[in-house]
Design a protein around this motif. Sequence first.
Motif, PDB file in Angstrom:
ATOM      1  N   PHE A 207       0.905  -1.072  -0.172  1.00  0.00           N
ATOM      2  CA  PHE A 207      -0.079  -0.027   0.169  1.00  0.00           C
ATOM      3  C   PHE A 207       0.830   1.163   0.007  1.00  0.00           C
ATOM      4  CE2 PHE A 207      -2.721  -3.040   2.459  1.00  0.00           C
ATOM      5  CZ  PHE A 207      -3.628  -3.293   1.462  1.00  0.00           C
TER       6      PHE A 207
ATOM      7  N   LEU B  52       0.540 -10.661   4.735  1.00  0.00           N
ATOM      8  CA  LEU B  52      -0.655 -10.200   4.121  1.00  0.00           C
ATOM      9  C   LEU B  52      -1.066 -10.926   2.860  1.00  0.00           C
ATOM     10  CD1 LEU B  52      -2.575  -7.492   3.895  1.00  0.00           C
ATOM     11  CD2 LEU B  52      -0.752  -6.550   2.525  1.00  0.00           C
ATOM     12  N   GLU B  53      -2.498 -11.092   2.783  1.00  0.00           N
ATOM     13  CA  GLU B  53      -2.743 -11.671   1.482  1.00  0.00           C
ATOM     14  C   GLU B  53      -2.608 -10.667   0.444  1.00  0.00           C
ATOM     15  OE1 GLU B  53      -6.856 -13.599  -0.713  1.00  0.00           O
ATOM     16  OE2 GLU B  53      -7.005 -12.568   1.455  1.00  0.00           O
ATOM     17  N   TRP B  54      -1.762 -11.019  -0.473  1.00  0.00           N
ATOM     18  CA  TRP B  54      -1.602 -10.094  -1.482  1.00  0.00           C
ATOM     19  C   TRP B  54      -1.061 -10.862  -3.148  1.00  0.00           C
ATOM     20  CZ3 TRP B  54      -2.612  -5.264  -1.847  1.00  0.00           C
ATOM     21  CH2 TRP B  54      -2.189  -4.490  -2.735  1.00  0.00           C
ATOM     22  N   PRO B  55      -1.950 -10.618  -3.896  1.00  0.00           N
ATOM     23  CA  PRO B  55      -2.898  -9.403  -4.099  1.00  0.00           C
ATOM     24  C   PRO B  55      -4.131  -9.769  -3.379  1.00  0.00           C
ATOM     25  CG  PRO B  55      -2.037 -10.285  -6.401  1.00  0.00           C
ATOM     26  CD  PRO B  55      -1.405 -11.161  -5.176  1.00  0.00           C
ATOM     27  N   PRO B  56      -5.172  -8.686  -3.220  1.00  0.00           N
ATOM     28  CA  PRO B  56      -6.251  -8.945  -2.310  1.00  0.00           C
ATOM     29  C   PRO B  56      -7.207 -10.117  -2.963  1.00  0.00           C
ATOM     30  CG  PRO B  56      -5.924  -6.720  -2.698  1.00  0.00           C
ATOM     31  CD  PRO B  56      -4.709  -7.362  -3.529  1.00  0.00           C
ATOM     32  N   ARG B  57      -7.689 -10.724  -2.089  1.00  0.00           N
ATOM     33  CA  ARG B  57      -8.648 -11.903  -2.365  1.00  0.00           C
ATOM     34  C   ARG B  57      -7.861 -13.045  -3.426  1.00  0.00           C
ATOM     35  NH1 ARG B  57     -11.068  -7.532  -2.424  1.00  0.00           N
ATOM     36  NH2 ARG B  57     -11.002  -6.889  -4.469  1.00  0.00           N
ATOM     37  N   SER B  58      -6.619 -13.116  -3.358  1.00  0.00           N
ATOM     38  CA  SER B  58      -5.884 -14.038  -4.206  1.00  0.00           C
ATOM     39  C   SER B  58      -5.642 -15.485  -3.588  1.00  0.00           C
ATOM     40  CB  SER B  58      -4.436 -13.599  -4.796  1.00  0.00           C
ATOM     41  OG  SER B  58      -3.745 -13.474  -3.406  1.00  0.00           O
TER      42      SER B  58
ATOM     43  N   ARG C 100      -3.115 -16.016  -1.631  1.00  0.00           N
ATOM     44  CA  ARG C 100      -1.778 -16.024  -1.211  1.00  0.00           C
ATOM     45  C   ARG C 100      -1.252 -15.036  -0.302  1.00  0.00           C
ATOM     46  NH1 ARG C 100       0.819 -14.677  -6.835  1.00  0.00           N
ATOM     47  NH2 ARG C 100       2.051 -13.468  -5.371  1.00  0.00           N
ATOM     48  N   MET C 101      -0.666 -15.526   0.542  1.00  0.00           N
ATOM     49  CA  MET C 101      -0.060 -14.822   1.888  1.00  0.00           C
ATOM     50  C   MET C 101       1.388 -14.322   1.468  1.00  0.00           C
ATOM     51  SD  MET C 101      -2.556 -14.256   3.878  1.00  0.00           S
ATOM     52  CE  MET C 101      -1.872 -13.645   5.268  1.00  0.00           C
TER      53      MET C 101
END
Length: 150
Positions: free
Chosen positions: A30, A107-113, A115-116
């Motif tokens: 971010f 963090l899950e990244w990209p969002p809703r992927s 993948r942590m």
Amino acid sequence: MVVRHSAGLLLYRRSGDRVEVLLAHMGGPFWAKKDEAAWSLPKGELEDGEDPETAARREFTEELGLPAPEGPLHPLGDVRQSGKVVTAWAVEADLDPATVVPGTFDLEWPPRSGRMQQFPEVDRVEWFDVETARAKLVKGQRAFLDRFIP
């Protein structure tokens, strides 16, 4: 509603007649391409029942990977920032930003992927004169500079 509470330290050093403060650029995706209003005091949330001063020292160590300074703390009070209360102290100390080894967060990244990913708590720290620091700090923490009298 429970209000989250964070605590942090504003390090400062004197260089002749100039005073500089240490700020940390927030890590993670971010903040990666932001500079103005994207820096913070090294700070973090209090654990249940934890004394704010103890938390400020602990969070300094967790975020920067260095021991918290031993000098006397000068209270800067509280500010409200993004739905939480931040308490800070100023402390005179010097450190070399190149020695910082930041902590990390997941963090899950990209969002809703699904993948942590792991990111650094801060991706860099730098010394700034007080006026430059005012532009760099997130808006909610600028009041600490107003209260800071070295």
